[in-house]
Design an enzyme around this catalytic site. Structure first.
Site, PDB file in Angstrom:
ATOM      1  CE1 TYR A  29       0.139   1.972   4.280  1.00 61.75           C
ATOM      2  CE2 TYR A  29       1.061  -0.241   4.444  1.00 61.75           C
ATOM      3  CZ  TYR A  29       0.889   1.033   4.959  1.00 61.75           C
ATOM      4  OH  TYR A  29       1.485   1.361   6.159  1.00 61.75           O
ATOM      5  CE  LYS A  88       3.195   3.148   3.157  1.00 59.97           C
ATOM      6  NZ  LYS A  88       3.684   3.392   4.532  1.00 59.97           N
ATOM      7  CD  GLU A  94      10.299   1.668  10.395  1.00 57.94           C
ATOM      8  OE1 GLU A  94      10.401   2.616   9.591  1.00 57.94           O
ATOM      9  OE2 GLU A  94      10.098   0.495  10.042  1.00 57.94           O
ATOM     10  CG  LEU A 140       8.423   2.682   4.730  1.00 56.74           C
ATOM     11  CD1 LEU A 140       8.140   1.497   3.816  1.00 56.74           C
ATOM     12  CD2 LEU A 140       7.129   3.350   5.156  1.00 56.74           C
TER      13      LEU A 140
END
Length: 287
Positions: A33, A151, A183, A207
């Site tokens: 996505y 992702k 993260e 990411l």
């Protein structure tokens, strides 16, 4: 108001949108996505999101459902149909609906990918109250799969992390692996010491944030030092400032980590300035 959404070539009222129960995203989390922010009715960093989407598809040997130009047209059409001035466009591509539930991927020539998009209106997105007060985070163990650079829709543990933060009475969580911050649950993490921004380097561990890339570029142009390396939560606690970045939060100051206030406990000047620069430049470049 009922939104218009996009499902496999059709613009539909959200109440009429359907995806097969055999879709592999539903059965196997076999999908990717992107979320693109909208400011002043225009798309922010669309090209970056489109390139990252293609990378995710390539890493999973998944077929692209359409061209980048077609994808741009769908985004713009949904923004127009739903009257979005400030908000988000969510896009999801799955491997499609296979005739049987099987761990083995279906032949891409026999199963068409599923493409779904919808909008979320968020008035005041750029002028977020949280950006004026800053957010508080806790640290949690990073228990996700190893390919965080893709992702995917595998978001159960990040959701659990958000709930851990909510239970602790704070806003979000930073994840720790082998003693180092990876993260946030849905964002990239940074701290500032002096004139230096420190954030984890790109790898399969995090990411590759589209907002991250833009903010670091703007930071360097503003004569700030950028150091991309592993860092501990204790380093972050001892920092002058901290912040997160994502398509939905832009640059969001962090004012507390594991109960330790940073600086005077309010958003620091450099994080605030980076947010201003990012919003200004993004508005100019939006399409």
């Amino acid at each position: 108001m009922t939104r218009t959404v996009y499902v496999n070539g059709e613009y539909l009222p959200e109440t009429e949108a359907k995806v097969s129960i055999f879709d592999r995203a539903f059965l196997m989390a076999d999908g990717v996505y992107e979320v693109t922010s909208v400011l002043d009715g225009k798309l922010v960093d669309f090209e970056g999101h489109a390139k990252r989407l293609q990378r995710s598809l390539d890493e999973l040997d998944m077929r692209a459902p359409c061209t980048p130009d077609e994808l741009l047209e769908i985004h713009r059409k949904l923004v127009e149909l739903n009257g979005i001035e400030e908000g988000l466009v969510y896009l999801q591509v799955t491997r499609g609906a296979a005739p049987d539930r099987d761990f083995v991927f279906p032949d891409p020539e026999e199963v068409a990918p599923t493409l779904v998009l919808f909008t979320q209106s968020k008035p005041g997105l750029a002028d977020s109250p949280a950006a004026r007060t800053g957010i508080r985070v806790i640290s949690i163990e990073d228990a996700r799969w190893a390919r965080r650079d893709i992702k995917t829709v595998q978001l159960l543990y990040p959701s659990m992390g958000k709930m851990m933060a909510k239970k602790a009475g704070v806003d979000d969580a930073w994840m720790i692996e082998d003693g180092y911050v990876t993260e946030g649950t849905s964002n990239n993490a940074y701290f500032i010491k002096g004139n230096r921004i420190v954030t984890r380097a790109l790898s399969n561990d995090i990411l590759h944030g589209i907002t991250r890339a833009a903010v670091l570029r703007f930071a360097r142009e503003a004569q700030m030092e950028v150091e991309e390396r592993n860092f501990t939560i204790d380093e972050a606690k001892a920092a002058d400032e901290a912040f997160i970045t994502s398509a939905s939060t832009f640059v969001m100051p962090v004012v507390e980590i594991d109960g330790v206030a940073l600086g005077d406990g309010t958003p620091g000047p450099q994080a605030r300035r980076l947010r201003e620069i990012y919003l200004d430049e993004s508005r100019k470049a939006a399409i």
